[in-house]
Each structure stands twice: as C-alpha cells, then as structure tokens.
Design a protein around this motif. Sequence first.
Motif, PDB file in Angstrom:
ATOM      1  N   THR A  17       0.817  -1.204   0.000  1.00 29.05           N
ATOM      2  CA  THR A  17       0.000   0.000   0.000  1.00 29.05           C
ATOM      3  C   THR A  17       0.851   1.255   0.000  1.00 29.05           C
ATOM      4  OG1 THR A  17      -1.756  -1.176   1.153  1.00 29.05           O
ATOM      5  CG2 THR A  17      -1.817   1.216   1.238  1.00 29.05           C
ATOM      6  N   SER A  67      -4.897  -0.324  -9.787  1.00 33.81           N
ATOM      7  CA  SER A  67      -4.571  -0.781  -8.434  1.00 33.81           C
ATOM      8  C   SER A  67      -5.819  -1.232  -7.693  1.00 33.81           C
ATOM      9  CB  SER A  67      -3.877   0.329  -7.648  1.00 33.81           C
ATOM     10  OG  SER A  67      -2.635   0.633  -8.226  1.00 33.81           O
ATOM     11  N   LEU A  68      -6.897  -0.507  -7.885  1.00 33.46           N
ATOM     12  CA  LEU A  68      -8.164  -0.902  -7.259  1.00 33.46           C
ATOM     13  C   LEU A  68      -8.665  -2.219  -7.840  1.00 33.46           C
ATOM     14  CD1 LEU A  68      -9.890   2.590  -7.135  1.00 33.46           C
ATOM     15  CD2 LEU A  68      -9.191   1.214  -5.155  1.00 33.46           C
ATOM     16  N   LEU A  73      -4.664  -2.134  -3.294  1.00 33.56           N
ATOM     17  CA  LEU A  73      -4.808  -1.110  -2.260  1.00 33.56           C
ATOM     18  C   LEU A  73      -5.596  -1.684  -1.087  1.00 33.56           C
ATOM     19  CD1 LEU A  73      -5.667   2.027  -4.418  1.00 33.56           C
ATOM     20  CD2 LEU A  73      -3.524   1.510  -3.282  1.00 33.56           C
ATOM     21  N   THR A  74      -4.949  -1.769   0.034  1.00 35.21           N
ATOM     22  CA  THR A  74      -5.623  -2.286   1.222  1.00 35.21           C
ATOM     23  C   THR A  74      -6.202  -1.122   2.010  1.00 35.21           C
ATOM     24  OG1 THR A  74      -3.505  -2.285   2.377  1.00 35.21           O
ATOM     25  CG2 THR A  74      -4.214  -4.377   1.400  1.00 35.21           C
ATOM     26  N   GLN A  80     -11.987   2.888  -1.141  1.00 35.42           N
ATOM     27  CA  GLN A  80     -11.768   2.324  -2.476  1.00 35.42           C
ATOM     28  C   GLN A  80     -12.883   2.729  -3.434  1.00 35.42           C
ATOM     29  OE1 GLN A  80     -10.733  -1.859  -2.707  1.00 35.42           O
ATOM     30  NE2 GLN A  80      -9.959  -1.802  -0.606  1.00 35.42           N
ATOM     31  N   GLN A  81     -14.119   2.657  -2.967  1.00 37.44           N
ATOM     32  CA  GLN A  81     -15.252   3.033  -3.810  1.00 37.44           C
ATOM     33  C   GLN A  81     -15.186   4.511  -4.189  1.00 37.44           C
ATOM     34  OE1 GLN A  81     -18.362   1.674  -1.194  1.00 37.44           O
ATOM     35  NE2 GLN A  81     -18.483  -0.323  -2.183  1.00 37.44           N
TER      36      GLN A  81
END
Length: 127
Positions: A17, A67-68, A73-74, A80-81
């Motif tokens: 990340t 990445s998403l 990506l944590t 994320q949304q």
Amino acid sequence: MSPEQPIQQAPRRIKHTDVILGEVVQLDGIAAQLMAVQRYWNEPDHERHLAAALDASRHAWHAIQDSLAEGALTLPLDVQQNLLILSVYADSKISLCEAIPSTDTLGSLIALTRTLAGSLKEWRVAA
C-alpha cells in the motif's frame, strides 16, 4: 507440501500500500504541471504542454483504477469506492479538457487532483 520442497515465487510482485500510495501522491506533481499549463495558457506552445499534462494525469488516474481492480490497495472499502468514483470522474474531466480546452475546464481538473492528493497525504499521516 513437505518442508523439503522449495516455495515457488508468485508470478508477479505484490505491491504494498505504501508504494501504491506513493505513486498516487504523484498527483501533486501532476497538479503542478496542470497549473503551469494554466498559468502559461497564452504561450504559443501551450497545446503541446496541455496534451502532455493531460496524458500524465490520465496515466495516474488509470494507475489508481488498475490498483483498485487488482486489489493492490488495502484501503477501507468506502475509500476504495470513492477513489474509483473520483478516478472515473477525473477521466471525464480529462476528456472534457481535450474536447473543450480552456482554463476553466483545466481548473476543475486541477482542483480535483489537488484535493485528492491532499486527502491521500492526510490519510497516510493518519494511518
């Protein structure tokens, strides 16, 4: 699997990340590049600089989308949304800047890019 068997390496490296967020923070530099284009809008070669800045911007936003999509990506799901929504919105702003180039359309892309870069810096500090 027995202890004697070697462990196979993954076919590709897993990005951490911090590395991904480091790439995302490059949006700050892209915002500066876009602002320079806006500042020197009346220069004869501004179209070339605009095209380069928009290309760099699109590349960065697509890197976020990639990445998403890869799950690299944590981040919390809501973050994320929101990043996905912003990246799609930014892509539409980039297309608008290409179709109708003006300092106003460029200004809205700059604001979006700077806001996200600042938010991600704050998130990294808080994490």
